[in-house]
Write a protein that holds these residues in place. Structure first.
Motif, PDB file in Angstrom:
ATOM      1  N   UNK A  44      61.951  62.537  15.442  1.00 43.78           N
ATOM      2  CA  UNK A  44      62.701  62.501  16.500  1.00 43.78           C
ATOM      3  C   UNK A  44      62.628  60.974  17.276  1.00 43.78           C
ATOM      4  N   UNK A  45      63.724  60.603  17.539  1.00 47.65           N
ATOM      5  CA  UNK A  45      63.895  59.247  18.058  1.00 47.65           C
ATOM      6  C   UNK A  45      63.630  59.285  19.777  1.00 47.65           C
ATOM      7  N   UNK A  46      62.669  59.199  20.348  1.00 47.32           N
ATOM      8  CA  UNK A  46      62.527  58.958  21.850  1.00 47.32           C
ATOM      9  C   UNK A  46      62.179  57.587  22.240  1.00 47.32           C
ATOM     10  N   UNK A  47      62.506  56.581  21.586  1.00 47.11           N
ATOM     11  CA  UNK A  47      62.202  55.320  21.934  1.00 47.11           C
ATOM     12  C   UNK A  47      62.911  54.601  22.895  1.00 47.11           C
ATOM     13  N   UNK A  48      64.219  55.225  22.892  1.00 52.26           N
ATOM     14  CA  UNK A  48      65.299  54.700  23.893  1.00 52.26           C
ATOM     15  C   UNK A  48      65.816  55.901  24.652  1.00 52.26           C
ATOM     16  N   UNK A  49      66.489  55.491  25.595  1.00 54.09           N
ATOM     17  CA  UNK A  49      67.394  56.446  26.456  1.00 54.09           C
ATOM     18  C   UNK A  49      68.985  56.219  26.331  1.00 54.09           C
ATOM     19  N   UNK A  50      69.660  57.408  26.032  1.00 54.22           N
ATOM     20  CA  UNK A  50      70.978  57.447  25.746  1.00 54.22           C
ATOM     21  C   UNK A  50      71.653  57.371  27.211  1.00 54.22           C
ATOM     22  N   UNK A  51      72.749  56.695  26.944  1.00 51.44           N
ATOM     23  CA  UNK A  51      73.785  56.993  28.431  1.00 51.44           C
ATOM     24  C   UNK A  51      74.373  58.306  28.142  1.00 51.44           C
ATOM     25  N   UNK A  52      74.416  59.087  29.221  1.00 50.64           N
ATOM     26  CA  UNK A  52      75.264  60.421  29.281  1.00 50.64           C
ATOM     27  C   UNK A  52      76.416  60.413  29.018  1.00 50.64           C
ATOM     28  N   UNK A  53      77.032  59.411  29.522  1.00 45.22           N
ATOM     29  CA  UNK A  53      78.583  59.173  29.319  1.00 45.22           C
ATOM     30  C   UNK A  53      78.886  59.013  27.838  1.00 45.22           C
ATOM     31  N   UNK A  54      77.967  58.492  26.945  1.00 41.59           N
ATOM     32  CA  UNK A  54      78.253  57.984  25.700  1.00 41.59           C
ATOM     33  C   UNK A  54      77.541  59.303  24.662  1.00 41.59           C
ATOM     34  N   UNK A  55      77.010  60.061  24.896  1.00 45.04           N
ATOM     35  CA  UNK A  55      76.479  61.057  23.948  1.00 45.04           C
ATOM     36  C   UNK A  55      77.614  61.767  23.007  1.00 45.04           C
ATOM     37  N   UNK A  56      77.395  62.155  21.895  1.00 46.26           N
ATOM     38  CA  UNK A  56      78.209  62.915  21.018  1.00 46.26           C
ATOM     39  C   UNK A  56      77.644  64.120  20.475  1.00 46.26           C
ATOM     40  N   UNK A  57      78.535  65.164  20.249  1.00 46.71           N
ATOM     41  CA  UNK A  57      78.169  66.268  19.715  1.00 46.71           C
ATOM     42  C   UNK A  57      77.293  66.436  18.670  1.00 46.71           C
ATOM     43  N   UNK A  58      76.441  67.094  18.716  1.00 48.81           N
ATOM     44  CA  UNK A  58      75.600  67.328  17.545  1.00 48.81           C
ATOM     45  C   UNK A  58      74.095  66.232  17.465  1.00 48.81           C
ATOM     46  N   UNK A  59      74.218  65.344  18.426  1.00 50.90           N
ATOM     47  CA  UNK A  59      73.288  64.224  18.321  1.00 50.90           C
ATOM     48  C   UNK A  59      71.901  64.590  18.957  1.00 50.90           C
ATOM     49  N   UNK A  60      71.007  63.981  18.689  1.00 50.07           N
ATOM     50  CA  UNK A  60      69.726  64.251  19.293  1.00 50.07           C
ATOM     51  C   UNK A  60      69.644  63.287  20.215  1.00 50.07           C
ATOM     52  N   UNK A  65      68.074  61.050  34.347  1.00 49.91           N
ATOM     53  CA  UNK A  65      68.933  60.751  35.429  1.00 49.91           C
ATOM     54  C   UNK A  65      68.497  61.540  36.784  1.00 49.91           C
ATOM     55  N   UNK A  66      69.370  61.639  37.719  1.00 45.52           N
ATOM     56  CA  UNK A  66      69.231  62.398  38.745  1.00 45.52           C
ATOM     57  C   UNK A  66      69.637  63.886  38.602  1.00 45.52           C
ATOM     58  N   UNK A  87      74.338  56.688  35.501  1.00 44.27           N
ATOM     59  CA  UNK A  87      75.388  55.921  35.955  1.00 44.27           C
ATOM     60  C   UNK A  87      76.423  55.814  35.159  1.00 44.27           C
ATOM     61  N   UNK A  88      76.528  56.554  33.974  1.00 41.24           N
ATOM     62  CA  UNK A  88      77.363  56.734  33.047  1.00 41.24           C
ATOM     63  C   UNK A  88      78.163  57.941  32.974  1.00 41.24           C
ATOM     64  N   UNK A  89      77.517  59.090  33.584  1.00 40.40           N
ATOM     65  CA  UNK A  89      78.186  60.566  33.561  1.00 40.40           C
ATOM     66  C   UNK A  89      77.053  61.612  33.855  1.00 40.40           C
ATOM     67  N   UNK A  90      77.745  62.799  33.552  1.00 38.01           N
ATOM     68  CA  UNK A  90      76.945  63.895  34.007  1.00 38.01           C
ATOM     69  C   UNK A  90      76.935  64.911  32.723  1.00 38.01           C
ATOM     70  N   UNK A  91      75.890  65.447  32.635  1.00 39.53           N
ATOM     71  CA  UNK A  91      75.518  66.527  31.472  1.00 39.53           C
ATOM     72  C   UNK A  91      74.690  67.679  32.191  1.00 39.53           C
ATOM     73  N   UNK A  92      74.994  68.875  31.698  1.00 38.89           N
ATOM     74  CA  UNK A  92      74.351  70.007  31.948  1.00 38.89           C
ATOM     75  C   UNK A  92      73.129  70.300  31.032  1.00 38.89           C
ATOM     76  N   UNK A 113      63.695  63.580  32.875  1.00 35.62           N
ATOM     77  CA  UNK A 113      63.901  62.938  31.480  1.00 35.62           C
ATOM     78  C   UNK A 113      64.018  64.151  30.549  1.00 35.62           C
ATOM     79  N   UNK A 114      64.932  64.262  29.543  1.00 34.59           N
ATOM     80  CA  UNK A 114      65.138  65.381  28.745  1.00 34.59           C
ATOM     81  C   UNK A 114      65.234  64.699  27.360  1.00 34.59           C
ATOM     82  N   UNK A 115      65.076  65.785  26.345  1.00 32.63           N
ATOM     83  CA  UNK A 115      65.285  65.272  24.737  1.00 32.63           C
ATOM     84  C   UNK A 115      66.018  66.695  24.351  1.00 32.63           C
ATOM     85  N   UNK A 116      67.001  66.735  23.382  1.00 31.64           N
ATOM     86  CA  UNK A 116      67.540  67.708  22.882  1.00 31.64           C
ATOM     87  C   UNK A 116      68.807  67.306  22.435  1.00 31.64           C
TER      88      UNK A 116
END
Ligand code: ADP
Ligand code: MG
Length: 693
Positions: A44-60, A65-66, A87-92, A113-116
């Motif tokens: 699994x790639x946990x070497x970087x952080x994804x912007x919440x507003x830019x994630x896509x379906x099925x992606x790890x 965030x806050x 700063x880019x969005x919200x996710x649950x 911080x989460x990974x999933x």
């Protein structure tokens, strides 16, 4: 795996008590060294952080965030929902299982911080049960420097726990590196890393590793370890082979009068391939060292004659020959052939199967022990405890059944040759893909019949869905009325002969109702040998037009006028078996057809496999494809898998390495013989003790 010098007990690791030790043992892990060789399934790639507003379906994804707040949701299933914002969005985050403590901690959390995996949930994109870590409001947490391995584990042993233990072992790697058994001069030209590097990179690939590593396979560390493992297996086989070459066996010399006597009866000339194979065998038999040879040839390539010539050579020198087949019906077919060919030459041919009882059995045993019986045909019964030979010079085994090494030992005791070993010829109609031959059969020489006797026409194969069964029945009717003969083969997954017979009976009945006036008969494994022989004789004579059969006809029968075969539910059989079945037609001058009447729906793999049958009649190609689609365990069957279980290597995936492995094994044996033992010991460990008698 054992290398005691640098390996330590699991309990020397932090936090490992008896309970955890037991779990690790279940995974085959017994010391810190084993942990190093416990390879990830993927990364699994946990070497970087994804912007919440830019994630896509099925992606790890890894996000940070806050925590906006969490609440219990009552839907079809109760769940805990926790909203996270950057700063880019919200996710649950959604948890279907959670403890009160967990809820409390999330309520109080400020940052997380989460990974999933990104899923679509009721609130938009959601992470179900992500791994998470609650952070202090101003805490700065570095991202991982390496990809995160995901290991095979067992119930009750958490991924994170296992990962920590392996990391502890890795920490010791630099200060106490395991011994690298492969010389640099061998690794460098192959672009393979050192052992320490390999272990490091396989557990902790660099952040910039190509994405293809995430799945599996491409990691050079894994390649290096797979290479070493394959090499160890091959060395083990080669060593066994060299030891065998140093053993002695009876010197068997051909007798040209006997040979001519057989050849003149045949009514055909040997093919070039048959001549070559026999010459190879003949030289082995006369060498004074035990032959260990595989005779490979497609269905109908004429292996039996070659075996008969080999048998004659042994008999001519005063030794006995045993021919073993895996099934009664195949053994019976051999009995007929050998009786027909060898009895006129004054050779006594005997029969022994599990069903041989009473007087026939005791007489046969006596004839074998006394040497009156020169050639014996049968099943496994040939090597039961009570069977003793006077002087068994040659064992011919049909259908790729191999004696395990302990059986070989028993064979020698039985043979009655004193310190000498009998010769062995293994015949197989299931072509063994080269890749497998190089590893599983590295201790055998090989002769290949790569040419069919003249006058055969290739079989035309069609895939037709069972919904069009009526059309197929009509076609059979037409063909049979036009003078052709046909097989209708019923397959059943169950091993039970009784059930198979029942199914075939039902099919025969339906066909008889659909095709009144057509001579239909049934053959299956539950019939008495005499009944089977009768049916076959009538089919051969043309009295029976349509023969409904279970897969028993796979072996043995030869009816050149039969030019049509329907195989019901071909998707249930292995390709090699289908190829064997199909080989029953196309034995005459007429164009032959094989209809694979498959059940719908057919899986994609199923489709791919049947297409291979339509495209090719080359047994070797078919076997290679089957291997690629299904993997080696299935192709070889259970008997061989004991020799073929690898910890890291995968014969299909690593096939491209096998030539290098072969070369390296020669180099090691020649230039570094002192490495052979440690390599075998590292990878085969205790298994070697029984392989290497
Ligand atoms: P398999 O390799 O499948 O065991 P067989 O030994 O049963 O094949 O041979 C298939 C058929 O081909 C038999 O009927 C056999 O007599 C015949 N046959 C074998 N060799 C030749 C040959 N050189 N020319 C013509 N027919 C042959
Ligand atoms: Mg055969």
């Amino acid at each position: 795996m054992s290398a005691p010098a640098t390996s330590q007990a699991l309990t020397s690791l932090k936090g490992v008590g008896p309970a955890l030790q037991k779990k690790l043992n279940q995974l085959g892990l017994f010391n810190t060294r084993d942990l190093l060789f416990h390879l990830p399934l993927r990364y699994e790639d946990r070497t970087r952080l994804h912007a919440i507003g830019k994630v896509s379906l099925g992606e790890m994804v890894q996000i940070e965030g806050e925590v906006l707040g969490s609440s219990i949701q009552f839907g079809r299933r109760r769940s805990l929902l926790c909203m996270v914002q950057d700063t880019s969005g919200v996710i649950s985050l959604r948890f279907f299982h959670f403890s009160a403590a967990q809820k409390k901690a999330l309520d109080a959390a400020k940052r997380i911080r989460c990974f999933g995996e990104v899923r679509r949930g009721r609130s938009g994109f959601e992470l179900y049960h992500p791994e998470y870590q609650i952070l202090q409001a101003d805490e700065i947490q570095a991202t991982d420097q390496t990809l995160t391995p995901v290991y095979p584990t067992t119930e009750g042993l958490q991924q994170g726990r296992l990962r920590k233990l392996i990391n502890q072992s890795l920490a010791m790697l630099q200060s106490r590196p395991p011994r690298d058994l492969l010389p640099k001069s061998l690794l460098e030209p192959l672009n393979l890393p050192s052992l320490t590097e390999a272990i490091q990179v396989v557990h902790q690939p660099p952040a910039d590793a190509p994405a293809s590593w995430l799945g599996h396979g491409d990691n050079p560390g894994q390649k290096r370890l797979a290479f070493e493992e394959l090499l160890a297996h091959r060395l083990c086989m080669r060593r066994y082979r060299l030891e065998s070459d140093n053993k002695t066996a009876p010197v068997l010399r051909a007798d040209s009068d006997l040979e001519q006597g057989l050849l003149q009866q045949l009514g055909f000339e040997l093919t070039t391939a048959q001549q070559r194979a026999f010459a190879e065998i003949s030289a082995n038999l006369a060498s004074g060292h035990p032959m260990l040879r595989l005779l490979q040839g497609d269905v109908g390539s004429g292996k039996t004659v070659v075996a008969a010539l080999a048998a004659l050579q042994a008999i001519a020198s005063g030794f006995q020959v045993a021919i073993m087949a895996p099934t009664e019906i195949l053994a019976e077919q051999h009995l007929l052939n050998f009786q027909q060919w060898l009895s006129p030459l004054g050779i006594q041919v005997g029969w022994l199967s599990g069903k041989s009882k009473g007087k026939q059995r005791s007489q046969t045993l006596e004839a074998l022990a006394g040497g009156d019986c020169q050639l014996i045909v049968g099943t496994h019964a040939l090597f039961q405890d009570e069977v003793h030979y006077q002087q068994l010079g040659l064992v011919i085994i049909d259908e790729q059944h191999r004696f395990g090494v302990h059986q070989r030992l028993a064979l020698r005791d039985k043979a009655g040759l004193g310190a000498l070993n009998p010769h062995q010829l293994v015949m197989t109609a299931t072509p063994i893909p080269r890749t497998l031959a190089m590893s599983a059969y590295a201790d055998l020489d090989s002769s290949v019949l790569d040419e069919l006797p003249p006058g055969r026409t290739p079989v035309n194969t069609a895939l037709i869905s069972a919904e069009r069964r009526d059309e197929v029945v009509a076609r059979i009717d037409g063909a049979c009325r036009g003078g052709d003969q046909a097989y209708w083969v019923c397959t059943l997954i169950e091993e039970s002969e009784a059930l198979q017979a029942q199914a075939a009976e039902a099919t025969a009945q339906t066909l008889a109702e659909q095709l009144p006036g057509l001579a239909i008969a049934l053959i299956h494994g539950r019939m008495k040998p005499k009944e089977k022989a009768e049916v076959m004789a009538r089919f051969k004579a043309g009295e029976i037009k349509l023969l409904v059969a279970t897969t028993v006809i796979e072996v043995g029968v030869d009816v050149p006028n039969a030019s049509l075969m329907v195989i019901e539910n071909p998707e249930r059989l292995g390709l090699a078996q289908l190829h064997q079945l199909r080989g029953r037609v196309g034995r005459g001058k007429k164009a032959s057809h094989c209809i694979l009447l498959y059940a719908t729906p057919l899986s994609n793999t199923g489709k791919a496999r049947l297409k291979v049958m339509r495209e090719s009649t080359d047994g070797f190609y078919i076997a290679e494809q089957d291997l690629a689609i299904r993997g080696p365990g299935q192709v070889l069957g259970t008997q061989q898998t004991g020799l073929m279980t690898f910890r890291i290597a995968d014969i299909s995936r690593d096939a491209a390495m096998l030539d290098d492995v072969k070369q390296a094994s020669e180099t090691i044996m020649r230039d570094y013989p002192e490495l052979v033992d440690p390599l075998i010991q590292r990878w085969l460990g205790d298994r070697v003790n029984y392989m290497n008698v």
